[in-house]
Design an enzyme around this catalytic site. Structure first.
Site, mmCIF file in Angstrom:
data_model
loop_
_atom_site.group_PDB
_atom_site.id
_atom_site.type_symbol
_atom_site.label_atom_id
_atom_site.label_comp_id
_atom_site.label_asym_id
_atom_site.label_seq_id
_atom_site.Cartn_x
_atom_site.Cartn_y
_atom_site.Cartn_z
ATOM 1 N N ASP A 160 57.705 38.129 27.454
ATOM 2 C CA ASP A 160 56.789 39.230 27.708
ATOM 3 C C ASP A 160 55.411 38.612 27.966
ATOM 4 O O ASP A 160 55.218 37.388 27.922
ATOM 5 C CB ASP A 160 56.790 40.237 26.547
ATOM 6 C CG ASP A 160 56.243 41.605 26.990
ATOM 7 O OD1 ASP A 160 55.655 41.689 28.084
ATOM 8 O OD2 ASP A 160 56.383 42.579 26.231
HETATM 9 C C1 BGC Z 1 54.846 44.924 28.037
HETATM 10 C C2 BGC Z 1 56.133 45.004 28.786
HETATM 11 C C3 BGC Z 1 55.873 44.997 30.268
HETATM 12 C C4 BGC Z 1 55.048 43.786 30.629
HETATM 13 C C5 BGC Z 1 54.743 43.698 32.100
HETATM 14 C C6 BGC Z 1 53.981 43.803 28.537
HETATM 15 O O1 BGC Z 1 52.740 43.775 27.931
HETATM 16 O O2 BGC Z 1 55.110 44.744 26.670
HETATM 17 O O3 BGC Z 1 56.856 46.146 28.404
HETATM 18 O O4 BGC Z 1 57.081 45.015 30.962
HETATM 19 O O5 BGC Z 1 53.836 43.824 29.922
HETATM 20 O O6 BGC Z 1 53.781 44.585 32.491
#
Ligand code: BGC
Ligand code: BGC
Length: 747
Positions: A311
């Site tokens: 993430d």
């Molecule tokens: C979130 C994810 C997301 C990713 C990309 C992260 O901060 O936790 O759910 O897919 O960002 O935007």
């Protein structure tokens, strides 16, 4: 094979011949097999390989600084060169910016792909986006309810159609990788991503998740109408102790296996191609470095062969937040050793450089790198990226079509949960005069929630013209419909006397992730004041809650005549609410979570018997405001003739029962038939009940239907002390609507 692909593989064949003398480091293992991909890997330099494992945000190839782009946003030729041509970065993700026209997306993605095709090995870039309720960063896209709203429909056929439509509109925007669905369970209403889930129940979340995978990816090979799903956030993200985003979870393995894992397992079995790792930590170990989760569980046990992406910035956070690594380079080694394939870096250029150094220094083997590169290239191939390039506007004529919008409206309507309707106040005849109170009534953003046009959805200027707020939709239906702010109404509640009905609208403005953390589950004082004010007036009152998590209200709502919960129903939520109020539709949503009465007394429906012990030693301690599964329609439904085929069942048998549902109302309705089972005695304390099956049933006015339900005895299993799923023989209770029965499972 089209021209680009033919040329590419011709070039590849030559490259492979040229390096035939190079030492064969690649071990044959179960994941090898596709000769085109194997040949490609052999011809790749280390720079190309670590580049494939790198994902940057779009901002990194745009003019300006990340989070502070020059307006209008546009690609920087120079940055594209250094990112794609020099570092050979293999993936870009969307964020930071905002909604753009479809033409802009197609041109942007095409420019990125053209750049990648100029490389020695012309490997297309895998572009990813959080299109979590429709392709929410493309102008005019069809936006449907957030996942919590989808769960409240309990309608799997509908959810499949929505995911299929969302895949179509995502492809129409030139994008093939969707960071959705979220398969974390919403067990804690404080958690700021509650609304991004399918609610608190593991069975409902598993079925909905699996359905969404089929909708996104299609049933067979991925064609030009489908995208890759990405399961989020593996594993245990929502189970934080504090209820806040990205804070520690403390979780015994039994709980992890019985509650947190099944939705992911179901989605992996359904063929999901990619997975995103939980940013948090479990039992003191950040998941990004936990080999027992990323390797032993995900790969060896669940047999997941797809791509695991980190993430946001999570490898860096191992240094700056979790403090398990002394510097970025050691953090990279830890995460790669644990099993990460791709790093959502996303705003530095150091990751591929440091990863390459680690390989050159012998700290990470090239075989290990090949393993991840193989997975990444396989996903790219399955998505047809080697075969076809960015589409043209004409290729997807159904984008934002009436057909798609109608589907979004249907979903919004089915997501709304009517929780109370005293004296049949609703529906309201068109000649009634209405006073609508509360600023949320005017906000389309509130109906959509986060990840809509921007990350936090806090800028109304990107909203799709023509989509209606709740107030606008009501005003189209009711000639006599006025608006007052909450403060003005509270100053002069007597004004209610001039109207037939007062509709108060409360809830939350959009948020997601850390900005959505709260210190108090109670709605703010202003809104609690409004609720108390409408409870005191003699004019009939309706409370509409537009919110992504069940905020406590400081009231049992005895003075409110009707209550509607709107679980972030999306762009057509205003119209859906107005249709419910006017009776154009018959409400049919059911809560996919327990609605607590008090901020410090939240207990999920599948709690244990000891949760029920009250201070007076009765068993009344669990008293939510509304139970999981709650919801009514404009028709009363009778449940009769619950009858079991057999009351003695073996472990391999299937429980079969039939039940008659009768619509006592004078219009068609939809009922969700839920089957709850409880294990009366077990070696691990049993839950008071667990949802084991559900089904959406439509009934015409006055119609009776007898429905047969099948529940395999094996699906009644729980995880025992040795971490095995087992069914223990004994007596079980079955609860369907107000009816109950028992049956016995023998050895
Ligand atoms: C979130 C994810 C997301 C990713 C990309 C992260 O901060 O936790 O759910 O897919 O960002 O935007
Ligand atoms: C979040 C991402 C988001 C990005 C937007 C990050 O802090 O974690 O999910 O896409 O900010 O700028």
């Amino acid at each position: 094979m089209n021209k680009i692909k033919a040329l590419f593989f011709l070039f590849l064949a030559m490259a492979v011949v040229a390096c035939q003398d190079a030492p064969q480091t690649e071990k044959q293992n179960i994941e090898t097999g596709d000769p085109e991909i194997e040949d490609l890997i052999k011809s790749m330099s280390l720079t190309e390989k670590v580049g494939q494992m790198t994902q940057l945000t779009l901002d990194m190839v745009c003019v300006g600084e990340p989070y502070n782009l020059e307006v209008p946003h546009r690609l920087s030729e120079e940055k594209l060169d250094s990112v794609i041509r020099v570092l050979k970065v293999g993936s870009i993700l969307n964020c930071g910016g905002h909604t753009y026209p479809r033409e802009y997306w197609l041109a942007t993605i095409n420019a990125i792909q053209q750049k990648a095709l100029q490389n020695e090995n012309p490997i297309p870039v895998l572009y990813g986006i959080d299109a979590i309720h429709g392709v929410n960063y493309t102008d005019s896209a069809s936006l449907f309810p957030q996942q919590i709203g989808l769960a409240c429909t309990w309608d799997t056929a509908l959810v499949k159609s929505l995911a299929t439509m969302s895949a179509y509109e995502t492809r129409a925007s030139g994008i093939r990788w969707n960071f959705s669905p979220v398969l974390d369970l919403a067990r804690d209403p404080r958690w700021p991503r509650f609304w991004e889930t399918f609610g608190e129940d593991v069975h409902l979340a598993s079925i909905m998740g699996e359905t969404m995978i089929h909708g996104y990816q299609g049933e067979g090979e991925i064609d030009s109408l489908h995208v890759s799903a990405c399961l989020k956030h593996f594993l245990g993200y929502s189970i934080t102790l504090s209820g806040k985003d990205r804070t520690p979870a403390w979780m015994p393995e039994r709980q992890l296996r019985e509650y947190v894992l099944p939705s992911f397992k179901a989605a992996i079995d359904a063929g999901a191609l990619t997975i995103m790792v939980n940013s948090g930590e479990i039992n003191g170990i950040p998941v990004h470095i936990d080999k027992t989760i990323l390797e032993d569980l995900l790969r060896d046990e669940l047999k997941f062969e797809g791509l695991a992406v980190t993430d946001w910035e999570d490898i860096k956070y191992l240094v700056t937040r979790h403090r398990v690594a002394k510097d970025y380079k050691s953090a990279i080694k830890m995460a790669i050793d644990a099993g990460i394939d791709m790093s959502m870096v996303p705003t530095d250029l150091e990751f591929p450089v440091l990863l390459k150094e680690l390989v050159e220094e012998g700290a990470i083997s090239e075989e290990r790198i090949n393993k991840s590169v193989r997975r990444i290239l396989t996903v790219k191939k399955k998505l047809g990226l080697f075969d076809s390039q960015t589409p043209s506007m004409a290729d997807y004529p159904k984008f934002a079509s009436k057909e798609h919008q109608d589907l979004c409206l249907e979903a919004a309507e089915k997501s709304l949960v009517l929780l109370k309707n005293e004296n049949e106040l609703l529906p309201l005849a068109q000649n009634k005069s209405l006073l609508v109170v509360g600023e949320l009534a005017q906000s389309l953003n509130a109906l959509n929630g986060g990840w809509t046009h921007t990350w936090q959805n806090n800028d109304p200027s990107f909203n799709t013209p023509g989509r209606l707020s709740f107030l606008e939709a009501l005003q189209q239906e009711y000639a006599k419909c006025s608006f007052l702010s909450s403060a003005d109404f509270q100053k002069n509640p007597n004004i209610a006397k001039s109207y037939d009905v007062v509709i108060a609208v409360c809830g939350e403005m959009p948020y997601t992730e850390t900005p959505g953390d709260i210190e108090d589950l109670n709605l703010d004082d202003e809104q609690q004041g409004l609720i108390q004010a409408i409870e005191r007036i003699s004019t009939p009152s309706i409370l509409v809650l537009i919110q992504g998590r069940p905020r406590t209200l400081g009231s049992e709502l005895n003075g409110v005549d009707a209550l509607i919960y709107a679980p972030l129903p999306g762009d057509f939520g205003g119209e859906a609410l107005s249709n419910l109020i006017s009776g154009t539709i018959n409400p049919s949503g059911r809560l996919a979570f327990t609605y607590p009465k008090h901020p410090s007394a939240h207990t999920c429906y599948d709690h244990k018997y000891t949760d029920q012990i009250h201070i007076d030693f009765s068993t009344n301690a669990v008293q939510p405001l509304f139970e999981f599964g709650s919801g009514i329609s404009y028709c009363a439904i009778d449940y009769t003739n619950l009858s079991l085929d057999q009351k003695q069942l073996g472990l391999n048998d299937t429980l079969r029962y039939s039940i008659t549902l009768t619509n006592k109302g004078d219009r068609a309705t939809r009922e969700t038939l839920m089957s709850f089972v409880s294990d009366s005695v077990a070696s691990i304390t049993p839950s008071v009940k667990r949802l084991r099956a559900f089904e959406s049933i439509t009934l015409e006015a006055g119609e009776s239907k007898t429905v047969d339900v099948l529940i395999p005895v094996s699906s009644l299993a729980f995880v025992d002390a040795n971490m095995n799923w087992i069914v223990e023989p004994g007596v079980f209770g079955l609860q369907v609507g107000p009816l109950t029965e028992t049956f016995e499972v023998y050895e």
